[in-house]
Design an enzyme around this catalytic site. Sequence first.
Site, PDB file in Angstrom:
ATOM      1  N   ARG A 157       1.004  -1.761  -0.230  1.00 12.99           N
ATOM      2  CA  ARG A 157       0.302  -0.207  -0.010  1.00 12.99           C
ATOM      3  C   ARG A 157       0.637   1.188   0.179  1.00 12.99           C
ATOM      4  O   ARG A 157       0.214   2.704  -0.567  1.00 12.99           O
ATOM      5  CB  ARG A 157      -1.178   0.187   1.216  1.00 12.99           C
ATOM      6  N   ILE A 158       2.284   1.092   0.867  1.00 13.39           N
ATOM      7  CA  ILE A 158       2.544   2.845   1.130  1.00 13.39           C
ATOM      8  C   ILE A 158       3.466   2.848  -0.321  1.00 13.39           C
ATOM      9  O   ILE A 158       3.909   3.491  -0.957  1.00 13.39           O
ATOM     10  CB  ILE A 158       3.658   2.779   2.450  1.00 13.39           C
ATOM     11  N   ARG A 238      10.885  -1.205   8.934  1.00 13.86           N
ATOM     12  CA  ARG A 238      11.874  -0.869  11.014  1.00 13.86           C
ATOM     13  C   ARG A 238      13.243  -0.778  10.945  1.00 13.86           C
ATOM     14  O   ARG A 238      13.665  -1.754   9.346  1.00 13.86           O
ATOM     15  CB  ARG A 238      10.574  -2.387  10.972  1.00 13.86           C
ATOM     16  N   GLU A 267      14.096   1.131  20.100  1.00 13.33           N
ATOM     17  CA  GLU A 267      13.488   2.464  19.202  1.00 13.33           C
ATOM     18  C   GLU A 267      12.587   2.588  21.426  1.00 13.33           C
ATOM     19  O   GLU A 267      12.925   1.890  21.734  1.00 13.33           O
ATOM     20  CB  GLU A 267      12.871   2.161  18.730  1.00 13.33           C
ATOM     21  N   HIS A 286      10.552   8.197  14.473  1.00 15.00           N
ATOM     22  CA  HIS A 286       9.257   6.800  14.440  1.00 15.00           C
ATOM     23  C   HIS A 286       7.638   7.897  14.070  1.00 15.00           C
ATOM     24  O   HIS A 286       6.889   7.274  14.773  1.00 15.00           O
ATOM     25  CB  HIS A 286       9.156   5.866  14.939  1.00 15.00           C
TER      26      HIS A 286
HETATM   27  P1  NAP Z   1       1.403  -4.000   3.002  1.00 13.60           P
HETATM   28  O1  NAP Z   1       0.552  -3.326   1.829  1.00 13.60           O
HETATM   29  O2  NAP Z   1       1.583  -5.367   3.615  1.00 13.60           O
HETATM   30  O3  NAP Z   1       3.349  -4.199   2.022  1.00 13.60           O
HETATM   31  C1  NAP Z   1       4.143  -4.377   2.259  1.00 13.60           C
HETATM   32  C2  NAP Z   1       4.522  -5.513   0.843  1.00 13.60           C
HETATM   33  O4  NAP Z   1       6.113  -5.692   1.613  1.00 13.60           O
HETATM   34  C3  NAP Z   1       4.016  -6.196  -0.368  1.00 13.60           C
HETATM   35  O5  NAP Z   1       3.864  -6.064  -1.444  1.00 13.60           O
HETATM   36  C4  NAP Z   1       4.805  -7.682   0.309  1.00 13.60           C
HETATM   37  O6  NAP Z   1       4.470  -8.883  -0.826  1.00 13.60           O
HETATM   38  C5  NAP Z   1       5.738  -7.325   0.196  1.00 13.60           C
HETATM   39  N1  NAP Z   1       6.912  -8.219   1.350  1.00 13.60           N
HETATM   40  C6  NAP Z   1       6.533  -9.176   2.592  1.00 13.60           C
HETATM   41  N2  NAP Z   1       7.357  -9.883   3.264  1.00 13.60           N
HETATM   42  C7  NAP Z   1       8.342  -9.300   1.869  1.00 13.60           C
HETATM   43  C8  NAP Z   1       9.283  -9.864   1.785  1.00 13.60           C
HETATM   44  N3  NAP Z   1      10.104 -11.120   3.148  1.00 13.60           N
HETATM   45  N4  NAP Z   1      10.147  -9.745   0.692  1.00 13.60           N
HETATM   46  C9  NAP Z   1       9.951  -8.953  -0.445  1.00 13.60           C
HETATM   47  N5  NAP Z   1       8.806  -8.391   0.077  1.00 13.60           N
HETATM   48  C10 NAP Z   1       7.839  -8.790   1.185  1.00 13.60           C
HETATM   49  O7  NAP Z   1       2.383  -2.870   4.278  1.00 13.60           O
HETATM   50  P2  NAP Z   1       2.206  -1.238   4.502  1.00 13.60           P
HETATM   51  O8  NAP Z   1       1.060  -0.876   4.360  1.00 13.60           O
HETATM   52  O9  NAP Z   1       2.246  -0.971   2.413  1.00 13.60           O
HETATM   53  O10 NAP Z   1       3.146  -0.977   5.590  1.00 13.60           O
HETATM   54  C11 NAP Z   1       4.421  -1.791   4.614  1.00 13.60           C
HETATM   55  C12 NAP Z   1       5.305  -1.333   6.422  1.00 13.60           C
HETATM   56  O11 NAP Z   1       6.128   0.381   6.504  1.00 13.60           O
HETATM   57  C13 NAP Z   1       4.928  -1.827   7.336  1.00 13.60           C
HETATM   58  O12 NAP Z   1       4.654  -3.249   7.859  1.00 13.60           O
HETATM   59  C14 NAP Z   1       5.209  -1.130   8.701  1.00 13.60           C
HETATM   60  O13 NAP Z   1       6.471  -1.931   9.032  1.00 13.60           O
HETATM   61  C15 NAP Z   1       5.712  -0.218   7.919  1.00 13.60           C
HETATM   62  N6  NAP Z   1       5.339   1.689   8.491  1.00 13.60           N
HETATM   63  C16 NAP Z   1       6.147   2.247   8.776  1.00 13.60           C
HETATM   64  C17 NAP Z   1       5.545   3.685   9.057  1.00 13.60           C
HETATM   65  C18 NAP Z   1       5.937   4.378  10.194  1.00 13.60           C
HETATM   66  O14 NAP Z   1       6.177   5.003  10.889  1.00 13.60           O
HETATM   67  N7  NAP Z   1       7.779   5.440   9.880  1.00 13.60           N
HETATM   68  C19 NAP Z   1       4.270   3.864   9.672  1.00 13.60           C
HETATM   69  C20 NAP Z   1       3.323   3.094   8.557  1.00 13.60           C
HETATM   70  C21 NAP Z   1       3.710   2.074   8.056  1.00 13.60           C
HETATM   71  P3  NAP Z   1       3.154  -9.219  -1.491  1.00 13.60           P
HETATM   72  O15 NAP Z   1       2.294  -8.610  -1.897  1.00 13.60           O
HETATM   73  O16 NAP Z   1       3.914 -10.016  -1.893  1.00 13.60           O
HETATM   74  O17 NAP Z   1       2.690 -10.136   0.385  1.00 13.60           O
HETATM   75  C1  GLV Z   2       4.141   2.057  12.830  1.00 16.18           C
HETATM   76  O1  GLV Z   2       5.253   1.861  11.631  1.00 16.18           O
HETATM   77  C2  GLV Z   2       2.901   1.025  11.630  1.00 16.18           C
HETATM   78  O2  GLV Z   2       3.092   0.384  11.082  1.00 16.18           O
HETATM   79  O3  GLV Z   2       2.239   1.800  11.677  1.00 16.18           O
END
Ligand code: NAP
Ligand code: GLV
Length: 321
Positions: A157-158, A238, A267, A286
Amino acid sequence: MKPKVYITRKLPESIINKIEEVCQVRMWKEENEPVPREVLLHEIEQADGLFCLLTEVIDREVLNAANKLKVIANMAVGYNNIDTEEAAKKDIIVTNTPDVLTETTADLTFALLMSTARRIVESSTYLKEGNWKTWSPMQLSGQDINGAKLGIIGMGRIGKALIERAKGFNMDVSYYNRSRKLDVEEAFNVTFLDKDSLLKESDFICILVPYSPEVHHFIGERELRLMKNSAILINTARGGIVDENALFHALKNEEIWGAGLDVFKEEPVSLENPLLSLPNVTALPHIGSSSEATRLEMADLTAENLIQVLVGKKAITPVNG
Ligand code: NAP
Ligand code: GLV
């Protein structure tokens, strides 16, 4: 009898009121201090539901201490702080907060990319500390964003929302993901690359993959060596995905040009962490999803998930069934 809920941090009044309509609430009332482990272990014993943050490690010990827990509602999209397999064995539903934070986190990721490339924090400090004596040709010169090559690791998504920002800056975008996203490739004209090719070819590398043991130190010494000397690494996923020691040496030895980090292995990050001593590191506490509106939406979705399960309905955004 209303179900019992434990909330691990002080929440906005409106969210507490919403939960209290259906539940008996106990809460760790501090805003800037996480709940001590022993308090959590004690409170979980009688809880039917847990509202927690990414700062709480919900492992086997916590799950074993729970006698009647039905739901763990995590106020984050990432849920690597929770042992979801163990929770599933105990029929405990785990929920997260996808979608509501996607755009805000993509904004911050792009802001961190821009800030690192154009040395915005460093330049502001330079001025405020009285170092600005004159304009000079190469003073505080950074890297161009417009037209540069962006490599995204993790096309979820992101990652997808980040493409939209990058396209506004005319960037050439490629990605690496464990599964190909042909719909995204077609919609946004982006290219799938294997991991090493992406690292070699990109000017900017943004990490947006969820943390799991599979991606522990996904970016280490070998990967950093593949990157261009002018490359910038941005991590808003992360901390454990990047080997911080290897990153420090790569930055210090100018093997890569800069890093923007919103997340760290430990953290809050210790001020002793050598990465913080480097001028080419932009470090944030974060704050990826931290806009007022988004944090409220995340808290609201977490509360909704908690309530739904406790009244016997389906969770809105479960991660384990
Ligand atoms: P998401 O929609 O679940 O997207 C994750 C993507 O990573 C999916 O396309 C998935 O592939 C891929 N993936 C998972 N494991 C993998 C691996 N081992 N090797 C390669 N690709 C892999 O998640 P999102 O909503 O975009 O969020 C992503 C991450 O951002 C969260 O899990 C969180 O840790 C981080 N985050 C941080 C903050 C912050 O405050 N800094 C805020 C929000 C999120 P598939 O489609 O094949 O499953
Ligand atoms: C923040 O890091 C989150 O995963 O929502």
